[in-house]
Design an enzyme around this catalytic site. Sequence first.
Site, PDB file in Angstrom:
ATOM      1  N   GLU A  23       5.714  -1.759   7.538  1.00 18.98           N
ATOM      2  CA  GLU A  23       5.014  -2.286   6.353  1.00 18.98           C
ATOM      3  C   GLU A  23       5.993  -2.721   5.266  1.00 18.98           C
ATOM      4  OE1 GLU A  23       3.993   0.001   3.168  1.00 18.98           O
ATOM      5  OE2 GLU A  23       3.940   1.926   4.227  1.00 18.98           O
ATOM      6  N   VAL A 104      -0.384   0.161   4.297  1.00 17.05           N
ATOM      7  CA  VAL A 104      -0.751   0.625   5.643  1.00 17.05           C
ATOM      8  C   VAL A 104      -2.016  -0.102   6.104  1.00 17.05           C
ATOM      9  CG1 VAL A 104      -1.602   2.611   6.972  1.00 17.05           C
ATOM     10  CG2 VAL A 104       0.382   2.867   5.454  1.00 17.05           C
ATOM     11  N   SER A 136      -7.864   5.849  -0.572  1.00 16.35           N
ATOM     12  CA  SER A 136      -7.068   4.676  -0.195  1.00 16.35           C
ATOM     13  C   SER A 136      -7.794   3.846   0.861  1.00 16.35           C
ATOM     14  CB  SER A 136      -5.730   5.145   0.365  1.00 16.35           C
ATOM     15  OG  SER A 136      -5.019   4.050   0.892  1.00 16.35           O
ATOM     16  N   ALA A 137      -7.675   2.536   0.750  1.00 15.65           N
ATOM     17  CA  ALA A 137      -8.235   1.636   1.766  1.00 15.65           C
ATOM     18  C   ALA A 137      -7.543   1.843   3.114  1.00 15.65           C
ATOM     19  CB  ALA A 137      -8.089   0.180   1.329  1.00 15.65           C
ATOM     20  N   ASP A 138      -6.429   2.565   3.109  1.00 14.83           N
ATOM     21  CA  ASP A 138      -5.783   2.885   4.389  1.00 14.83           C
ATOM     22  C   ASP A 138      -6.770   3.604   5.310  1.00 14.83           C
ATOM     23  OD1 ASP A 138      -3.493   1.915   3.231  1.00 14.83           O
ATOM     24  OD2 ASP A 138      -2.434   3.838   3.164  1.00 14.83           O
ATOM     25  N   LYS A 155       0.675  11.204   2.004  1.00 15.03           N
ATOM     26  CA  LYS A 155       1.624  11.573   0.955  1.00 15.03           C
ATOM     27  C   LYS A 155       1.181  12.847   0.241  1.00 15.03           C
ATOM     28  CE  LYS A 155       1.786   7.235  -0.308  1.00 15.03           C
ATOM     29  NZ  LYS A 155       1.774   6.300   0.813  1.00 15.03           N
TER      30      LYS A 155
END
Length: 301
Positions: A23, A104, A136-138, A155
């Site tokens: 990424e 990501v 998160s959109a991850d 994280k």
Amino acid sequence: MHITYSSEVREAIDSGRPAVALESTVIAHGLPHPDNIETALRCEAAVRESGAVPATVAIIGGEFRVGLSQDEIEFLAAGSDIRKASTRDLSIAVASKLNCATTVSTTAFIAHRAGIKVFATGGIGGVHRGYAADISADLPTLAQTPITVVCSGAKLILDLAATREWLETHGIAVLGWQCDEMPAFYSRSSGSPVDERVDSAHHAAKIAAARDGLGMKQATLLTVPVPVDFELPREVMETAIADALGRADSLSIGGKEITPFLLAELTTISDGKTLRANIALLENNARIAGCVASEVANMFR
Ligand code: PSU
Ligand code: MN
């Protein structure tokens, strides 16, 4: 969907040779200059040492790019006016021809459509602490994208237990690379178990192949603990994270700024130790992703 490949990545994909997506948000927004350039190049070298081709992903002038030149990596690393592109930014980036680093979520989106089966990063995004609505959109992208993501968990600045539950609810298998507990980014333990321990790249590749055979749409997370010499104990980190979160709150920092802000604060508070841990785990994950990609490619021969 239009994707522009570097010639090296194009050839690898066409001939069934292993490729690993990397990424670019970690380059443009996650690490300080010039460590970011050096780390991006070291991750590419680590993938090559494992016998695979690195494919760093970004959006340049609105074009989806898979495989970047060193000049392009340096352009992203210089960082001025590079947007952090999450899923919601993709259509805007294309229509408005923007320069973006991919997170990501967007790296997985583009890499999967490019035919790449393995992706390496540092830590995925997740559920933020104390604010369950900031997810998160991850996560939703991983629930819809069958790719293997090699990472060191989510994280540590996040709510790891809530993130772990989210992964389970949405059917994302969490594998532990030679470990039984899900790693916690800078720390090797989180208190949450993995779904399966894997001791070899071959085992990880078999699970990914079985997922595809079942027609499942979820990603597989292969979680790799930070190398021992760089580990930071969770207890020590908690005080630092509380300080960083307090500062973010007093400066009203939120949205897409919060993750880069917290990572930079922790580097200052820890006197560079979190930065060194982050770099070490990124490189290690890239190396292991190269081994897994090689095993995956062998299965399709
Ligand atoms: N891993 C790192 N450093 C980073 C990131 C991952 O070691 O900066 C980035 C990834 O691009 C990830 C993003 O998708 O942080 C999460 O941002 P957010 O919490 O705003 O979704
Ligand atoms: Mn967010």
